[in-house]
Design a protein around this motif. Structure first.
Motif, PDB file in Angstrom:
ATOM      1  N   HIS A   1      40.348  71.871  13.012  1.00  0.00           N
ATOM      2  CA  HIS A   1      40.221  70.672  12.185  1.00  0.00           C
ATOM      3  C   HIS A   1      41.180  69.584  12.678  1.00  0.00           C
ATOM      4  O   HIS A   1      40.827  68.399  12.689  1.00  0.00           O
ATOM      5  CB  HIS A   1      40.485  71.021  10.715  1.00  0.00           C
ATOM      6  CG  HIS A   1      40.254  69.878   9.789  1.00  0.00           C
ATOM      7  ND1 HIS A   1      39.039  69.249   9.660  1.00  0.00           N
ATOM      8  CD2 HIS A   1      41.099  69.232   8.954  1.00  0.00           C
ATOM      9  CE1 HIS A   1      39.146  68.269   8.785  1.00  0.00           C
ATOM     10  NE2 HIS A   1      40.387  68.235   8.342  1.00  0.00           N
TER      11      HIS A   1
ATOM     12  N   GLU B   1      27.549  69.172  26.019  1.00  0.00           N
ATOM     13  CA  GLU B   1      26.155  69.600  26.127  1.00  0.00           C
ATOM     14  C   GLU B   1      25.798  70.043  27.542  1.00  0.00           C
ATOM     15  O   GLU B   1      24.924  70.898  27.713  1.00  0.00           O
ATOM     16  CB  GLU B   1      25.233  68.474  25.657  1.00  0.00           C
ATOM     17  CG  GLU B   1      25.331  68.270  24.147  1.00  0.00           C
ATOM     18  CD  GLU B   1      24.724  66.966  23.661  1.00  0.00           C
ATOM     19  OE1 GLU B   1      24.179  66.188  24.489  1.00  0.00           O
ATOM     20  OE2 GLU B   1      24.819  66.705  22.452  1.00  0.00           O
TER      21      GLU B   1
ATOM     22  N   SER C   1      26.159  58.189  14.164  1.00  0.00           N
ATOM     23  CA  SER C   1      25.695  59.010  13.053  1.00  0.00           C
ATOM     24  C   SER C   1      26.168  58.389  11.742  1.00  0.00           C
ATOM     25  O   SER C   1      27.179  57.691  11.704  1.00  0.00           O
ATOM     26  CB  SER C   1      26.221  60.443  13.170  1.00  0.00           C
ATOM     27  OG  SER C   1      27.613  60.465  12.941  1.00  0.00           O
TER      28      SER C   1
ATOM     29  N   ALA D   1      39.661  67.936  15.783  1.00  0.00           N
ATOM     30  CA  ALA D   1      38.528  67.084  15.402  1.00  0.00           C
ATOM     31  C   ALA D   1      39.012  65.814  14.709  1.00  0.00           C
ATOM     32  O   ALA D   1      38.522  64.719  14.988  1.00  0.00           O
ATOM     33  CB  ALA D   1      37.571  67.857  14.499  1.00  0.00           C
TER      34      ALA D   1
ATOM     35  N   ALA E   1      34.053  70.551  18.344  1.00  0.00           N
ATOM     36  CA  ALA E   1      32.882  69.703  18.588  1.00  0.00           C
ATOM     37  C   ALA E   1      31.910  69.716  17.417  1.00  0.00           C
ATOM     38  O   ALA E   1      31.232  68.720  17.155  1.00  0.00           O
ATOM     39  CB  ALA E   1      32.177  70.136  19.874  1.00  0.00           C
ATOM     40  N   ASP E   2      31.859  70.830  16.688  1.00  0.00           N
ATOM     41  CA  ASP E   2      30.948  70.924  15.539  1.00  0.00           C
ATOM     42  C   ASP E   2      31.311  69.960  14.422  1.00  0.00           C
ATOM     43  O   ASP E   2      30.460  69.628  13.599  1.00  0.00           O
ATOM     44  CB  ASP E   2      30.922  72.351  14.987  1.00  0.00           C
ATOM     45  CG  ASP E   2      30.237  73.325  15.920  1.00  0.00           C
ATOM     46  OD1 ASP E   2      29.431  72.880  16.770  1.00  0.00           O
ATOM     47  OD2 ASP E   2      30.501  74.532  15.809  1.00  0.00           O
ATOM     48  N   ILE E   3      32.573  69.525  14.363  1.00  0.00           N
ATOM     49  CA  ILE E   3      32.983  68.626  13.274  1.00  0.00           C
ATOM     50  C   ILE E   3      33.468  67.262  13.777  1.00  0.00           C
ATOM     51  O   ILE E   3      33.880  66.424  12.983  1.00  0.00           O
ATOM     52  CB  ILE E   3      34.041  69.283  12.352  1.00  0.00           C
ATOM     53  CG1 ILE E   3      35.219  69.845  13.131  1.00  0.00           C
ATOM     54  CG2 ILE E   3      33.404  70.347  11.493  1.00  0.00           C
ATOM     55  CD1 ILE E   3      36.305  70.453  12.256  1.00  0.00           C
TER      56      ILE E   3
ATOM     57  N   LYS F   1      32.678  63.634  14.892  1.00  0.00           N
ATOM     58  CA  LYS F   1      31.576  62.739  14.525  1.00  0.00           C
ATOM     59  C   LYS F   1      30.916  62.150  15.769  1.00  0.00           C
ATOM     60  O   LYS F   1      31.588  61.590  16.631  1.00  0.00           O
ATOM     61  CB  LYS F   1      32.102  61.638  13.616  1.00  0.00           C
ATOM     62  CG  LYS F   1      32.562  62.170  12.271  1.00  0.00           C
ATOM     63  CD  LYS F   1      33.195  61.080  11.448  1.00  0.00           C
ATOM     64  CE  LYS F   1      33.575  61.562  10.071  1.00  0.00           C
ATOM     65  NZ  LYS F   1      34.569  62.609  10.040  1.00  0.00           N
ATOM     66  N   ARG F   2      29.596  62.260  15.799  1.00  0.00           N
ATOM     67  CA  ARG F   2      28.841  61.669  16.906  1.00  0.00           C
ATOM     68  C   ARG F   2      28.740  60.166  16.680  1.00  0.00           C
ATOM     69  O   ARG F   2      28.466  59.729  15.577  1.00  0.00           O
ATOM     70  CB  ARG F   2      27.440  62.265  16.984  1.00  0.00           C
ATOM     71  CG  ARG F   2      27.432  63.667  17.522  1.00  0.00           C
ATOM     72  CD  ARG F   2      26.004  64.185  17.661  1.00  0.00           C
ATOM     73  NE  ARG F   2      26.022  65.519  18.211  1.00  0.00           N
ATOM     74  CZ  ARG F   2      25.949  65.794  19.521  1.00  0.00           C
ATOM     75  NH1 ARG F   2      25.821  64.819  20.381  1.00  0.00           N
ATOM     76  NH2 ARG F   2      25.989  67.037  19.940  1.00  0.00           N
TER      77      ARG F   2
ATOM     78  N   PHE G   1      30.536  64.345  24.026  1.00  0.00           N
ATOM     79  CA  PHE G   1      29.369  65.152  23.665  1.00  0.00           C
ATOM     80  C   PHE G   1      28.453  65.389  24.860  1.00  0.00           C
ATOM     81  O   PHE G   1      27.857  66.463  24.977  1.00  0.00           O
ATOM     82  CB  PHE G   1      28.610  64.529  22.495  1.00  0.00           C
ATOM     83  CG  PHE G   1      29.265  64.793  21.171  1.00  0.00           C
ATOM     84  CD1 PHE G   1      29.317  66.072  20.649  1.00  0.00           C
ATOM     85  CD2 PHE G   1      29.868  63.771  20.461  1.00  0.00           C
ATOM     86  CE1 PHE G   1      29.937  66.337  19.440  1.00  0.00           C
ATOM     87  CE2 PHE G   1      30.499  64.018  19.260  1.00  0.00           C
ATOM     88  CZ  PHE G   1      30.533  65.302  18.740  1.00  0.00           C
TER      89      PHE G   1
ATOM     90  N   ILE H   1      36.021  73.058  22.032  1.00  0.00           N
ATOM     91  CA  ILE H   1      34.605  73.401  21.854  1.00  0.00           C
ATOM     92  C   ILE H   1      34.301  73.687  20.390  1.00  0.00           C
ATOM     93  O   ILE H   1      33.301  73.218  19.849  1.00  0.00           O
ATOM     94  CB  ILE H   1      34.212  74.612  22.739  1.00  0.00           C
ATOM     95  CG1 ILE H   1      34.381  74.263  24.227  1.00  0.00           C
ATOM     96  CG2 ILE H   1      32.804  75.090  22.439  1.00  0.00           C
ATOM     97  CD1 ILE H   1      33.506  73.135  24.727  1.00  0.00           C
ATOM     98  N   ALA H   2      35.181  74.434  19.736  1.00  0.00           N
ATOM     99  CA  ALA H   2      34.984  74.725  18.309  1.00  0.00           C
ATOM    100  C   ALA H   2      35.048  73.449  17.480  1.00  0.00           C
ATOM    101  O   ALA H   2      34.305  73.299  16.500  1.00  0.00           O
ATOM    102  CB  ALA H   2      36.023  75.735  17.829  1.00  0.00           C
TER     103      ALA H   2
END
Length: 98
Positions: A31, A54, A76, A34, A68-70, A72-73, A50, A65-66
Motif C-alpha cells: 500500500h 503488462e 480511470s 502504491a 500495481a493492482d492498486i 491508479k491507471r 503499466f 508488482i503487487a
C-alpha cells in the motif's frame, strides 16, 4: 527484456520506492508503494509503468508488482478522483507530508 534509458530509470525508481518500504511493517509495504506512486508520479509515468508491467519481465521488485493492482491507471475514474491532500499512514510515519 532490454529497456531504454527512460524505462530503465522508471523501473529503478519504482524499485527504490519498494526498497524504502521494506523498512516498514510488511502489511504496509504494498500500500505504501502504491500510495507513493499515486501521489508523486505524473500520469505519463504511470502509463509507462503499466505498459512495462503488462509486457512482463522488466525487473520490477515483487512489492512493486503487487502494488500495481492498486496503483491508479491514468484516465480511470478513480485516478481523476484522487485527492492530493491524502497522505498514507506509512508515509506519515516515515516523515513524509505534503
Amino acid at each position: 527484456m532490454s529497456l531504454d534509458h527512460t524505462n530503465a530509470k522508471l523501473v529503478r525508481m519504482a524499485n527504490q520506492i519498494a526498497t524504502f518500504f521494506k523498512s516498514q511493517p510488511e502489511a504496509e509495504r504494498v500500500h505504501g508503494v502504491a500510495t507513493h506512486i499515486n501521489k508523486f508520479w505524473e500520469p505519463r509515468m504511470r502509463k509507462a509503468f503499466f505498459e512495462l508491467v503488462e509486457r512482463g519481465d522488466a525487473g520490477f521488485d515483487p512489492i512493486v508488482i503487487a502494488a500495481a493492482d492498486i496503483i491508479k491507471r491514468p484516465g480511470s475514474p478513480s485516478a481523476a478522483a484522487e485527492t492530493p491532500e491524502h497522505v498514507d499512514l506509512a508515509m506519515q510515519q516515515a516523515g513524509f507530508s505534503d
